[in-house]
Structures are given as structure tokens and as C-alpha cells.
Design a protein around this motif. Structure first.
Motif, PDB file in Angstrom:
ATOM      1  N   UNK A 225       0.826  -1.194   0.000  1.00 16.72           N
ATOM      2  CA  UNK A 225       0.000   0.000   0.000  1.00 16.72           C
ATOM      3  C   UNK A 225       0.863   1.247   0.000  1.00 16.72           C
ATOM      4  N   UNK A 226       0.549   2.210  -0.874  1.00 14.62           N
ATOM      5  CA  UNK A 226       1.376   3.411  -0.991  1.00 14.62           C
ATOM      6  C   UNK A 226       1.434   4.186   0.322  1.00 14.62           C
ATOM      7  N   UNK A 227       0.416   4.035   1.176  1.00  9.88           N
ATOM      8  CA  UNK A 227       0.397   4.750   2.441  1.00  9.88           C
ATOM      9  C   UNK A 227       1.483   4.254   3.393  1.00  9.88           C
ATOM     10  N   UNK A 228       2.042   3.058   3.122  1.00 12.47           N
ATOM     11  CA  UNK A 228       3.086   2.528   3.995  1.00 12.47           C
ATOM     12  C   UNK A 228       4.341   3.385   3.972  1.00 12.47           C
ATOM     13  N   UNK A 229       4.532   4.169   2.911  1.00 17.71           N
ATOM     14  CA  UNK A 229       5.700   5.051   2.846  1.00 17.71           C
ATOM     15  C   UNK A 229       5.701   6.044   4.008  1.00 17.71           C
ATOM     16  N   UNK A 230       4.518   6.338   4.566  1.00 19.45           N
ATOM     17  CA  UNK A 230       4.411   7.273   5.690  1.00 19.45           C
ATOM     18  C   UNK A 230       4.606   6.574   7.028  1.00 19.45           C
ATOM     19  N   UNK A 231       4.713   5.251   7.014  1.00 16.66           N
ATOM     20  CA  UNK A 231       4.884   4.475   8.245  1.00 16.66           C
ATOM     21  C   UNK A 231       6.041   3.509   8.065  1.00 16.66           C
ATOM     22  N   UNK A 232       7.271   4.025   8.127  1.00 13.81           N
ATOM     23  CA  UNK A 232       8.439   3.203   7.772  1.00 13.81           C
ATOM     24  C   UNK A 232       8.597   1.940   8.599  1.00 13.81           C
ATOM     25  N   UNK A 233       8.222   1.972   9.871  1.00  9.89           N
ATOM     26  CA  UNK A 233       8.362   0.757  10.691  1.00  9.89           C
ATOM     27  C   UNK A 233       7.445  -0.341  10.180  1.00  9.89           C
ATOM     28  N   UNK A 234       6.201   0.015   9.837  1.00  6.24           N
ATOM     29  CA  UNK A 234       5.264  -0.958   9.274  1.00  6.24           C
ATOM     30  C   UNK A 234       5.731  -1.437   7.902  1.00  6.24           C
ATOM     31  N   UNK A 235       6.293  -0.529   7.138  1.00 11.70           N
ATOM     32  CA  UNK A 235       6.780  -0.873   5.807  1.00 11.70           C
ATOM     33  C   UNK A 235       7.884  -1.916   5.887  1.00 11.70           C
ATOM     34  N   UNK A 249      12.896   2.463  -4.885  1.00 10.95           N
ATOM     35  CA  UNK A 249      12.518   3.461  -3.880  1.00 10.95           C
ATOM     36  C   UNK A 249      13.100   4.819  -4.220  1.00 10.95           C
ATOM     37  N   UNK A 250      12.399   5.856  -3.799  1.00  7.64           N
ATOM     38  CA  UNK A 250      13.002   7.188  -3.821  1.00  7.64           C
ATOM     39  C   UNK A 250      13.945   7.291  -2.622  1.00  7.64           C
ATOM     40  N   UNK A 251      15.061   8.035  -2.726  1.00  5.73           N
ATOM     41  CA  UNK A 251      16.058   8.072  -1.654  1.00  5.73           C
ATOM     42  C   UNK A 251      15.516   8.567  -0.318  1.00  5.73           C
ATOM     43  N   UNK A 252      14.539   9.469  -0.343  1.00  4.83           N
ATOM     44  CA  UNK A 252      14.072  10.060   0.913  1.00  4.83           C
ATOM     45  C   UNK A 252      13.464   9.026   1.851  1.00  4.83           C
ATOM     46  N   UNK A 253      12.890   7.948   1.300  1.00  5.45           N
ATOM     47  CA  UNK A 253      12.339   6.907   2.168  1.00  5.45           C
ATOM     48  C   UNK A 253      13.456   6.263   2.980  1.00  5.45           C
ATOM     49  N   UNK A 254      14.565   5.924   2.312  1.00  3.78           N
ATOM     50  CA  UNK A 254      15.666   5.287   3.022  1.00  3.78           C
ATOM     51  C   UNK A 254      16.336   6.245   3.997  1.00  3.78           C
ATOM     52  N   UNK A 255      16.386   7.523   3.654  1.00  5.33           N
ATOM     53  CA  UNK A 255      16.945   8.514   4.577  1.00  5.33           C
ATOM     54  C   UNK A 255      16.145   8.529   5.874  1.00  5.33           C
ATOM     55  N   UNK A 256      14.823   8.515   5.762  1.00  8.42           N
ATOM     56  CA  UNK A 256      13.966   8.494   6.948  1.00  8.42           C
ATOM     57  C   UNK A 256      14.194   7.233   7.762  1.00  8.42           C
ATOM     58  N   UNK A 257      14.281   6.094   7.086  1.00  9.52           N
ATOM     59  CA  UNK A 257      14.507   4.826   7.768  1.00  9.52           C
ATOM     60  C   UNK A 257      15.843   4.824   8.496  1.00  9.52           C
ATOM     61  N   UNK A 258      16.885   5.350   7.830  1.00 11.95           N
ATOM     62  CA  UNK A 258      18.208   5.394   8.449  1.00 11.95           C
ATOM     63  C   UNK A 258      18.223   6.329   9.654  1.00 11.95           C
ATOM     64  N   UNK A 259      17.584   7.475   9.526  1.00 13.29           N
ATOM     65  CA  UNK A 259      17.556   8.434  10.635  1.00 13.29           C
ATOM     66  C   UNK A 259      16.821   7.893  11.854  1.00 13.29           C
ATOM     67  N   UNK A 260      15.874   7.011  11.639  1.00 15.84           N
ATOM     68  CA  UNK A 260      15.112   6.411  12.744  1.00 15.84           C
ATOM     69  C   UNK A 260      15.757   5.124  13.256  1.00 15.84           C
TER      70      UNK A 260
END
Length: 292
Positions: A225-235, A249-260
Motif C-alpha cells: 500500500x502506498x500509504x506505507x511510505x508514511x509508516x516506515x516501521x510498518x513498511x 525506492x526514492x532516496x528520501x524513504x531510506x533517509x527516513x529509515x536510516x535516521x530512525x
């Protein structure tokens, strides 16, 4: 040339009929089941469009198995699929339909009323949930239509963002996707063992690339689901549970995941390849891949 993406799909189905082609939230469908459902839907389309080929067909469905069934059905009917975002306001959908003038709209029971509101009473609408198991149209007629197709015939329409007004439809051919698939295959050496974590919305070209990769190589798509991009832990948990091996993936998703620091909390040992692209930086388009 008398080739289209269905030629490869037919080979794939004959080679791995029982392999899982698609998974969505809680369902899956094999390659043979996907083909059979798409052909039934294609025959229903032909009953409405008659002899017309290369005519746009609007697909008004959420991201699920049925949207892939509908897209492939449009191809089997020798017509052009155009996926629409069901979350888009009705007036905007109506503007797109007025501009493109599709032959009909494919939708399901849950979105039927919204499709009627956007399309108006004069545009034919097929409820994919009610497609007959044996439509009256003959499969032999469908094959005759496909034999007339060539590689430069259109396969899909992707609408622009519409930031300056009504979105404009961009027509893409079978050949254009063959070229895209050939380039990506040269870069990544896809072999059909991929479990694709499909995160892109169905209105994006990368969704189409992943659909055609599945059809031509026999890869499996897990429809995220595209909405999972807003919930990285669930993704990430979904990637772990479904044992996804490949991502675009677009890079910003991985940046968010790495920062968390989420990568330390899940087991992504199945993941082998991530293709980062799609975000524009000041000097160039970011396009990078990494083997895990």
C-alpha cells in the motif's frame, strides 16, 4: 514487428503456471489464475468496444490484485489501459476522462458509484467483480485482434501531475517498455526469482515497469500500500514478512529509515537489490542502485 508484452506473458504462464504472480494485503494469485481472470475481463471489454483497437480504457481501482487483472485485460483486448487514482477528487477524474475520452471505465463494487459520478451516465462502466465466468465474446476473436498488434502500438497512458491544469495523457508503447526492461535487465540481471516490493502508486510508470517485469520474467510482486511510505516501521515489517528481495525506492524513504535507526530492528536478509531513483536534486536526477 508483431510482438507485444503478452507474447512474453504467455511464455511465462506456460513455464510457471502455479507460481505466485501477485500478493496484496491478504490474498495471492498464480500466473495461470491471473491470465484466466484477465482474459475473462478482456472478453467483457471486447463485448463493449467491438472492433475498436488501441482505444483508451480507464481503470478506476485501488492498488490490489484486481488492478493488475484489469490492466492485463486491456492488453488482451488490444486496447490501452489508463490507471486512475481512486483518491483523486471526482471533478479532476471527470476532467481527465473528458480529455482522454476512454471507451469505458473498469472499476469494482466499492468504487462503482464514484466511477459513475466521475464518468457520467453515458460512459460504459464494467464492474470487474461481476465479470461473467464465460462472456459471450469468443476467445478466438480476441486472438485475431492480438495478431494485428505491433510493438509500436500503445500499451498504457500515464497522466501528468496536472500542476498547470488538467493532467495530460502520455502514451507509452509496447516497444518503449521493451527498451526500458532491456536497459534495467542489463543493469540488474533480473532472472524471475525476484520478490518485488511494489510501493509505487498504480498511476506511476514504475508500477508499469514492475507489472511488465512480472509478466516477462515470472517475478512475484508484493503489492505494498502506498500509504506505507508514511509508516516506515510498518513498511519494513511488511518487507521482512513477505521476504522481499527487490525494491524501487526514492532516496528520501531510506533517509527516513536510516535516521530512525529502523534497520537494526528488522531482518531484511532476503533483500538483495534496491534501485534508488525518482527524486530530482539541484544538479541531476538521482539514479543509484545497491546490491545488498
Amino acid at each position: 514487428m508483431k510482438i507485444n508484452l503478452l507474447d512474453d506473458f504467455e511464455v511465462t504462464v506456460s513455464r510457471v503456471p502455479d507460481k505466485t504472480a501477485l500478493r496484496d494485503a491478504d490474498r495471492e494469485v498464480s500466473f495461470s489464475e491471473l491470465r484466466d481472470r484477465a482474459i475473462r475481463c478482456a472478453l467483457a471489454i471486447i463485448e463493449i468496444v467491438g472492433d475498436r483497437r488501441n482505444s483508451p480504457v480507464a481503470v478506476f481501482l485501488p492498488k490490489c490484485i484486481e488492478v493488475a487483472v484489469a490492466d492485463i485485460a486491456c492488453m488482451y483486448s488490444a486496447n490501452i489501459f489508463m490507471n486512475l487514482d481512486v483518491k483523486t477528487p471526482s471533478d479532476r477524474i471527470g476532467n481527465i476522462l473528458s480529455l482522454i475520452k476512454p471507451s469505458l471505465v473498469l472499476t469494482d463494487s466499492s468504487h462503482y458509484d464514484a466511477a459513475v459520478e466521475a464518468a457520467g451516465e453515458f460512459m460504459p462502466i464494467i464492474n470487474i467483480d461481476q465479470v461473467a465466468s464465460k462472456p459471450d465474446c469468443c476467445e478466438k476473436d480476441m486472438r485475431a485482434r492480438l495478431n494485428m498488434q505491433i510493438d509500436t502500438d500503445p500499451v498504457c497512458i500515464i497522466n501528468t501531475s496536472g500542476s498547470t491544469g488538467t493532467p495530460k495523457g502520455v502514451v507509452l508503447s509496447h516497444r518503449s517498455f521493451y527498451d526500458f526492461l532491456a536497459w534495467s535487465d542489463d543493469a540488474f540481471h533480473f532472472d524471475g526469482t525476484e520478490v518485488i516490493g511494489g510501493l509505487s502508486p498504480v498511476v506511476f510508470d514504475i508500477y508499469d515497469h514492475e507489472l511488465f517485469l512480472m509478466m516477462t520474467k515470472g517475478s512475484t510482486i508484493v503489492m505494498l500500500g502506498s500509504q506505507l511510505a508514511s509508516f516506515p516501521a510498518k513498511l519494513l515489517k511488511e518487507l521482512e514478512e513477505k521476504k522481499v528481495t527487490y525494491l524501487f525506492w526514492v532516496p528520501s524513504i531510506m533517509v527516513t529509515i536510516a535516521n530512525m535507526d529502523l534497520l537494526s530492528k528488522v531482518d531484511l536478509s532476503a533483500l538483495k537489490l534496491i534501485w534508488f531513483a525518482g527524486e530530482v536534486f539541484p544538479t541531476k536526477q538521482f539514479n543509484y542502485w545497491r546490491r545488498m
